[in-house]
Design a protein around this motif. Structure first.
Motif, PDB file in Angstrom:
ATOM      1  N   GLY A 172       5.222   7.900   3.195  1.00 49.56           N
ATOM      2  CA  GLY A 172       5.460   8.913   4.224  1.00 49.56           C
ATOM      3  C   GLY A 172       5.887   8.372   5.574  1.00 49.56           C
ATOM      4  N   LEU A 173       6.406   7.148   5.601  1.00 50.16           N
ATOM      5  CA  LEU A 173       6.875   6.620   6.896  1.00 50.16           C
ATOM      6  C   LEU A 173       8.197   7.288   7.260  1.00 50.16           C
ATOM      7  N   ASN A 174       8.466   7.358   8.544  1.00 49.28           N
ATOM      8  CA  ASN A 174       9.721   7.967   9.019  1.00 49.28           C
ATOM      9  C   ASN A 174       9.968   7.489  10.451  1.00 49.28           C
ATOM     10  N   SER A 197      11.314   5.541   1.930  1.00 49.37           N
ATOM     11  CA  SER A 197      12.352   6.214   1.154  1.00 49.37           C
ATOM     12  C   SER A 197      12.556   7.637   1.672  1.00 49.37           C
ATOM     13  N   SER A 198      11.600   8.556   1.359  1.00 49.65           N
ATOM     14  CA  SER A 198      11.783   9.982   1.715  1.00 49.65           C
ATOM     15  C   SER A 198      12.073  10.197   3.197  1.00 49.65           C
ATOM     16  N   GLY A 199      11.391   9.442   4.050  1.00 51.12           N
ATOM     17  CA  GLY A 199      11.442   9.690   5.494  1.00 51.12           C
ATOM     18  C   GLY A 199      12.768   9.341   6.155  1.00 51.12           C
ATOM     19  N   VAL A 200      13.666   8.698   5.414  1.00 52.52           N
ATOM     20  CA  VAL A 200      14.997   8.417   5.977  1.00 52.52           C
ATOM     21  C   VAL A 200      16.068   9.166   5.181  1.00 52.52           C
ATOM     22  N   GLU A 201      15.633  10.296   4.601  1.00 55.41           N
ATOM     23  CA  GLU A 201      16.580  11.141   3.862  1.00 55.41           C
ATOM     24  C   GLU A 201      16.727  12.496   4.560  1.00 55.41           C
ATOM     25  N   THR A 202      17.868  13.131   4.347  1.00 59.35           N
ATOM     26  CA  THR A 202      18.066  14.539   4.695  1.00 59.35           C
ATOM     27  C   THR A 202      18.593  15.217   3.435  1.00 59.35           C
ATOM     28  N   PHE A 217      -0.962   8.069   3.946  1.00 61.48           N
ATOM     29  CA  PHE A 217      -2.407   7.931   3.688  1.00 61.48           C
ATOM     30  C   PHE A 217      -3.108   7.612   5.006  1.00 61.48           C
ATOM     31  N   GLN A 218      -4.449   7.584   4.969  1.00 65.74           N
ATOM     32  CA  GLN A 218      -5.197   7.329   6.217  1.00 65.74           C
ATOM     33  C   GLN A 218      -5.096   5.838   6.561  1.00 65.74           C
ATOM     34  N   TRP A 219      -4.349   5.560   7.624  1.00 62.80           N
ATOM     35  CA  TRP A 219      -4.042   4.164   7.954  1.00 62.80           C
ATOM     36  C   TRP A 219      -5.272   3.353   8.354  1.00 62.80           C
ATOM     37  N   ASP A 220      -6.387   4.005   8.670  1.00 63.72           N
ATOM     38  CA  ASP A 220      -7.524   3.194   9.119  1.00 63.72           C
ATOM     39  C   ASP A 220      -8.096   2.301   8.004  1.00 63.72           C
ATOM     40  N   LEU A 239       0.860  -1.193   0.000  1.00 65.81           N
ATOM     41  CA  LEU A 239       0.000   0.000   0.000  1.00 65.81           C
ATOM     42  C   LEU A 239       0.888   1.232   0.000  1.00 65.81           C
ATOM     43  N   ASP A 240       0.580   2.185  -0.874  1.00 63.12           N
ATOM     44  CA  ASP A 240       1.337   3.446  -0.914  1.00 63.12           C
ATOM     45  C   ASP A 240       0.360   4.573  -1.239  1.00 63.12           C
ATOM     46  N   THR A 241       0.660   5.746  -0.772  1.00 57.23           N
ATOM     47  CA  THR A 241      -0.172   6.912  -1.044  1.00 57.23           C
ATOM     48  C   THR A 241      -0.232   7.182  -2.550  1.00 57.23           C
ATOM     49  N   HIS A 242      -1.456   7.386  -3.049  1.00 53.91           N
ATOM     50  CA  HIS A 242      -1.632   7.694  -4.474  1.00 53.91           C
ATOM     51  C   HIS A 242      -0.830   8.941  -4.841  1.00 53.91           C
TER      52      HIS A 242
END
Ligand SMILES: O=C(O)c1ccccc1N[C@@H]1O[C@H](COP(=O)(O)O)[C@@H](O)[C@H]1O
Length: 235
Positions: free
Chosen positions: A180-182, A201-206, A156-159, A141-144
């Motif tokens: 959007g995980l981090n 991916s993005s959430g473990v970048e600086t 995305f809305q995890w519910d 599952l990934d955000t559209h």
């Protein structure tokens, strides 16, 4: 509980991420600021093999892929799974199985829509993938993301996750979550949902580059939530 760190772009980055002990690493072949060529990936993997580094399960990421775009990867690159984002035609899953021994990961894009629309979206997605199901090893599952198909860094809305979990279980497929995980939100995701794996991916970048301190913290937090499920598609 498995963890994938996606978006390796260099040898040094790949070496650093592997040292943090992920279960999977991902290389993006889709159009993206993280895009790499099959030759670059193969040269990274060859160099690490020469160094006798233990390489985790490797995943190549595509968006809107057709069979032509897969051929260079299948010809010259030894990634073990192909991950598909934004694919209209799912015949590609069967084609991969007929032409390689790679695993097929299918991403389901999740839009932040209301509940009624969500049920329609869920039914539509599973009707669409029914024919390709025998060729799919794992659902993600990934955000559209209408622009590049994924890697947006948005949650995305995890519910909605339990609805997808029950469908994935009916099909006997593991379910991973991305989007959007981090290190700051992974604990709350894992406290609420018992997942087979997570992907970041993005959430473990600086500043657009993998930040090993964030990678290490993220993986450490996932490991605190280890579950006992073992039969996952690690080649
Ligand atoms: O990472 C990319 O650049 C990318 C481009 C096109 C499709 C997918 C991509 N990455 C995948 O997107 C998800 C979520 O990433 P993020 O943590 O929200 O940045 C993940 O599965 C990546 O493999």
């Amino acid at each position: 509980m498995n963890v994938k760190i996606c978006g390796m772009t260099s040898l040094e980055m790949t070496r650093g991420v592997i040292a943090c002990n992920p279960d999977h690493i991902g290389f993006v072949f889709a159009k993206s600021r993280r895009q790499v060529s099959p030759d670059t990936v193969q040269s990274i993997l060859n160099q690490l093999e020469n160094e006798q580094v233990h390489i985790p399960h490797t995943v190549g990421v595509f968006a809107n892929a057709d069979t032509e775009s897969l051929k260079p990867v299948m010809k010259s690159c030894t990634v073990q799974a192909l991950q598909f984002h934004a694919n209209e035609q799912l015949d590609i899953c069967g084609w991969v199985k007929e032409n390689s021994n790679m695993d097929v990961w299918l991403t389901l894009p999740i839009s932040n829509v209301g509940k009624i629309d969500f049920e329609d979206e869920l039914n539509h997605q599973f009707e669409r993938l029914a024919k390709a199901a025998p060729y799919i090893d794992l659902l993600l599952l990934d955000t559209h993301d209408p622009v590049q198909g994924g890697g947006s860094g948005k949650v995305f809305q995890w519910d909605v996750i339990p609805f997808y979990q029950s469908r994935a279980q009916q099909l006997g497929m593991p379910l991973y979550v991305a989007g959007g995980l981090n290190p700051g939100n992974i604990g709350s995701l894992l406290s609420g949902y018992e997942l087979d794996g997570v992907d970041v991916s993005s959430g473990v970048e600086t500043d657009g580059i993998k930040d090993m301190s964030k990678v290490d913290t993220f993986i450490g937090r996932v490991r605190q939530h280890v579950h006992t499920r073992t039969s996952l598609p690690l080649s």
